[in-house]
Design an enzyme around this catalytic site. Structure first.
Site, mmCIF file in Angstrom:
data_model
loop_
_atom_site.group_PDB
_atom_site.id
_atom_site.type_symbol
_atom_site.label_atom_id
_atom_site.label_comp_id
_atom_site.label_asym_id
_atom_site.label_seq_id
_atom_site.Cartn_x
_atom_site.Cartn_y
_atom_site.Cartn_z
ATOM 1 N N HIS A 492 0.830 -1.210 0.000
ATOM 2 C CA HIS A 492 0.000 0.000 0.000
ATOM 3 C C HIS A 492 0.863 1.259 0.000
ATOM 4 O O HIS A 492 0.712 2.145 -0.850
ATOM 5 C CB HIS A 492 -0.913 -0.027 1.239
ATOM 6 C CG HIS A 492 -1.763 1.188 1.407
ATOM 7 N ND1 HIS A 492 -3.113 1.195 1.160
ATOM 8 C CD2 HIS A 492 -1.470 2.454 1.823
ATOM 9 C CE1 HIS A 492 -3.605 2.393 1.398
ATOM 10 N NE2 HIS A 492 -2.627 3.179 1.807
ATOM 11 N N GLU A 493 1.769 1.347 0.957
ATOM 12 C CA GLU A 493 2.608 2.546 1.047
ATOM 13 C C GLU A 493 3.554 2.659 -0.148
ATOM 14 O O GLU A 493 3.890 3.762 -0.584
ATOM 15 C CB GLU A 493 3.400 2.554 2.360
ATOM 16 C CG GLU A 493 2.530 2.619 3.605
ATOM 17 C CD GLU A 493 1.567 3.798 3.615
ATOM 18 O OE1 GLU A 493 1.863 4.831 2.980
ATOM 19 O OE2 GLU A 493 0.507 3.691 4.257
ATOM 20 N N HIS A 496 1.791 4.528 -2.794
ATOM 21 C CA HIS A 496 1.935 5.970 -2.587
ATOM 22 C C HIS A 496 3.311 6.442 -3.080
ATOM 23 O O HIS A 496 3.438 7.511 -3.678
ATOM 24 C CB HIS A 496 1.802 6.314 -1.104
ATOM 25 C CG HIS A 496 0.399 6.380 -0.598
ATOM 26 N ND1 HIS A 496 -0.570 7.142 -1.201
ATOM 27 C CD2 HIS A 496 -0.189 5.792 0.482
ATOM 28 C CE1 HIS A 496 -1.707 7.024 -0.515
ATOM 29 N NE2 HIS A 496 -1.502 6.202 0.501
#
Length: 700
Positions: A492-493, A496
């Site tokens: 997920h990160e 980003h």
């Protein structure tokens, strides 16, 4: 008289000399002759920040005065572009400072933050409430159709104009004065909220001195607890703090129900202990001030103010969306609760399932239903392998390369650095990874920048991006072995990070991605993390290096809908709580705990599940303003990411053309245009909720 003059002269000379010496010894006042101009962390000391921040503020004020007092007719270049070029030193310092206060802080840095935050807020107020500066911007804005501006320049101009109007430039002087006071108070209160929460989260929630009280815990959890106890001066004991890698395994495996309850309550009561770190009074003040601010600016509620720039636009749209998901989520959660109650009854347990039992019986149910538990998976999720898996997915999709750099300085030994290159060797940016808890780090996981990308006047500045997490640390005899939740968080990160690395613009201010769109690039990466083809790429046993067997992959697939009711319900409950706080219309005397209880009772949250965050530890909405009235954005973006991932599944998992379109329309351009328009450029249509419901196993 002469003597006094001479004394004053000496003192003045000494002050000037000391200031010059401070500047000369301060690395922030130098060009960084480091690889890619990365921060020279070994040279940066705590005492360097305050003078550098103060000088940065001083320089930006001087630059602003030149723009404001420019006698020439306002143009895009001498006003808007000039604003984008201002504040270089301040940006350079604040990027490092606030990243460290989040990931590696100490008491000295926190004191600096307390001192400088009001000054930074004052600077922001002085910019956005400056009538002369606004008149210059408005002059350019009113002529924009005649100026032959590029699409990005028009976006930037519109952003500045909107920022000034939303900041209160049209208010009377007495209302502007009050707004300044509100902004000052909010900035200090939000800082204090986050600092209190960090201290509560890093505190020990449970220490054990009898080995028999460890019954049910895996060896790795016991080992980590022993090392944590020793680090806290409790040699010979076992300790658990309130960071997720510590408390979650205890709740999953401990057979001691009383101790599960104790640790669970310590976690959910962070900031609610009536001690020096209690956040209830801070919340009351924040909410009262936000209500007053919204009223001053002419909005019905603070949520109306915040959502105006989001995809959702209004609180009514958000609540309609949340309610559509709430019923299928809670229905599923009730079924899950009933299944676990049957397990309790079958064991002869004479009690009703409680919130502190959920993780324990969920693990049991998963093992009974699918012959699968977290500890079977952990050996295949060595952190380094998972990170490489994320890198390999990006390489297959976008053709980029990740090259380990040992010559770039870091702020902690746990941090690693990678140069990211295109397939032809040209630079994309730099990625720092920082994955383990420490006392100076706040809870959670996030992406940030040590330097943002820009290309003003043809000077290409490449981004320095950091991924931060709080995953299970290595022990003396085992590497860091992640839970499957941790795996998803890392991916997920990293999503980003890709968004930050690929983002391309001339002016950094032209990119403003709303919270209900910014989670699309991150959440879509989680789809690859659990895909069988990708698991085969990176999930290898930490001892044998054998790939994860097909049998385990099948079990993961079989259990993909497991506990989804719980996950969605606790998340949606927090989203409703956030909206309730920020749709208050009038400032009233608030009892924080009663308000929260009323909010959760209103939606019918079952007692076996707590909101993902409680008000006193809801850092997303009270530790800053970024996600206030915006926590729903994760679910909103889930519709987007599920639908977007279908575009790959409809072709193939690593389809180059689909990946190219996603990179060019979403990752590179997010924030540069209307989010729905960007999405339609990628997908060819608006998103459909069907893919999300399918992924969750819910019926329409």
């Amino acid at each position: 008289m002469k003597k006094n003059f001479f004394t004053i002269f000496l003192i003045t000379s000494l002050i000037i000399s000391m200031r010059a010496q401070t500047i000369s010894n301060n690395p922030f006042f130098e060009e960084w002759n480091t690889p890619f101009q990365t921060p020279p962390f070994s040279k940066i000391k705590n005492e360097h920040f305050l003078p550098a921040l103060e000088e940065g503020i001083k320089q930006q004020r001087a630059e602003l005065e030149l723009i404001i007092n420019n006698s020439e007719t306002p143009t895009f270049q001498n006003t808007i572009a000039a604003l984008e070029k201002s504040g270089k030193l301040l940006t350079k310092v604040t990027r490092v400072f606030f990243n460290l206060t989040s990931a590696n802080t100490n008491e000295e840095l926190q004191k600096t933050a307390e001192k400088i935050t009001p000054e930074l807020t004052k600077l922001n107020n002085d910019i956005y409430l400056n009538e002369k500066l606004y008149k210059r911007i408005k002059t350019v804005y009113d002529e924009k159709e005649k100026l032959n501006l590029s699409k990005e320049e028009l976006r930037l101009l519109d952003t500045y104009y909107s920022d000034f109007t939303r900041a209160g430039i049209g208010l009377s002087e007495d209302k502007k004065s009050r707004l300044r006071e509100i902004n000052q108070q909010l900035s200090s209160l939000q800082l204090k909220f986050g600092d209190n929460l960090r201290k509560e989260t890093n505190a020990l929630g449970l220490d054990i001195d009898k080995e028999e009280d460890l019954i049910g815990l895996p060896d790795a959890v016991i080992k980590a607890a022993s090392e944590l106890a020793e680090a806290n001066g409790l040699k010979g004991k076992w300790a658990f703090n309130l960071q997720r890698p510590s408390w979650t395994p205890f709740l999953q495996y401990s057979q001691r129900r009383d101790l599960r309850e104790k640790l669970y309550k310590a976690y959910i009561n962070r900031g609610n202990n009536n001690n020096e770190f209690d956040n209830k009074e801070i919340i009351k003040q924040i909410i009262q001030l936000r209500i007053e601010k919204a009223k001053l600016l002419g909005y019905e509620t603070y949520a109306h103010f915040k959502l105006e720039k989001n995809m959702s636009k209004t609180p009514e749209n958000v609540l309609k969306f949340l309610n559509e998901l709430w019923l299928p989520s809670t229905n599923q959660a009730k079924q899950e609760s009933a299944e676990m109650q049957k397990l309790i009854d079958a064991e002869g347990g004479n009690f009703k399932l409680a919130a502190w039992d959920w993780w324990y019986y969920a693990e049991k149910a998963k093992k009974a239903k699918y012959a699968l538990d977290q500890e079977m998976l952990r050996p295949y999720f060595k952190m380094e392998n998972v990170r490489k898996g994320a890198f390999d997915v990006a390489s297959k999709l976008y053709g980029i390369k990740f090259i380990k750099r040992n010559d770039i300085e870091v702020y902690d030994n746990d941090v690693e650095v990678y140069e990211v290159q295109e397939s032809d060797g040209s630079l994309v940016g730099i990625l720092y990874t920082d994955y383990y808890p420490r006392d100076g780090k706040r809870a959670g996981a996030w992406m940030s920048y040590y330097r943002g990308q820009s290309n003003i006047d043809g000077e290409m500045i490449y981004p320095l991006v950091v991924n931060v997490g709080n995953f299970t640390k290595p022990t003396s005899d085992k590497p860091a072995l992640l839970s499957f939740d941790d795996v998803n968080t890392l991916f997920h990160e990293f999503g980003h990070a890709l968004n930050g690395l690929f983002n391309r613009s001339v002016y950094p201010g032209s990119k403003r991605s709303p919270v209900d769109f910014v989670e699309l690039p991150s959440q879509i990466m989680e789809n690859w993390a659990a895909h069988p083809e990708v698991l085969k790429m990176y999930a290898r046993h930490y001892q044998t290096n054998e790939p994860i067997p097909d049998e385990l992959i099948q079990k993961i697939q079989n259990s993909q809908y497991f506990n989804k009711g719980f996950e969605q319900t606790e998340y949606l409950a927090a989203s409703f709580l956030d909206m309730d706080w920020h749709t208050m219309k009038e400032p009233t005397e608030i009892d924080v705990n009663k308000f929260e209880e009323s909010s959760l009772n209103k939606i019918g949250l079952i007692p076996e599940i707590a909101s993902r965050y409680q008000s006193t530890n809801f850092n997303h909405i009270f530790g800053g303003d970024g996600y206030s009235a915006g926590y729903y954005g994760y679910s909103w973006a889930a519709v987007l990411d599920a639908d977007a991932f279908e575009a790959f599944l409809e072709t193939d998992l690593f389809n180059k053309n689909v990946a190219k379109s996603f990179r060019e329309n979403i990752l590179e351009k997010s924030g540069s245009d209307d989010p729905m328009e960007l999405y339609k450029m990628f997908r060819g249509r608006e998103p459909k909720v069907d893919a999300l419901l399918k992924r969750l196993g819910f019926k329409k």
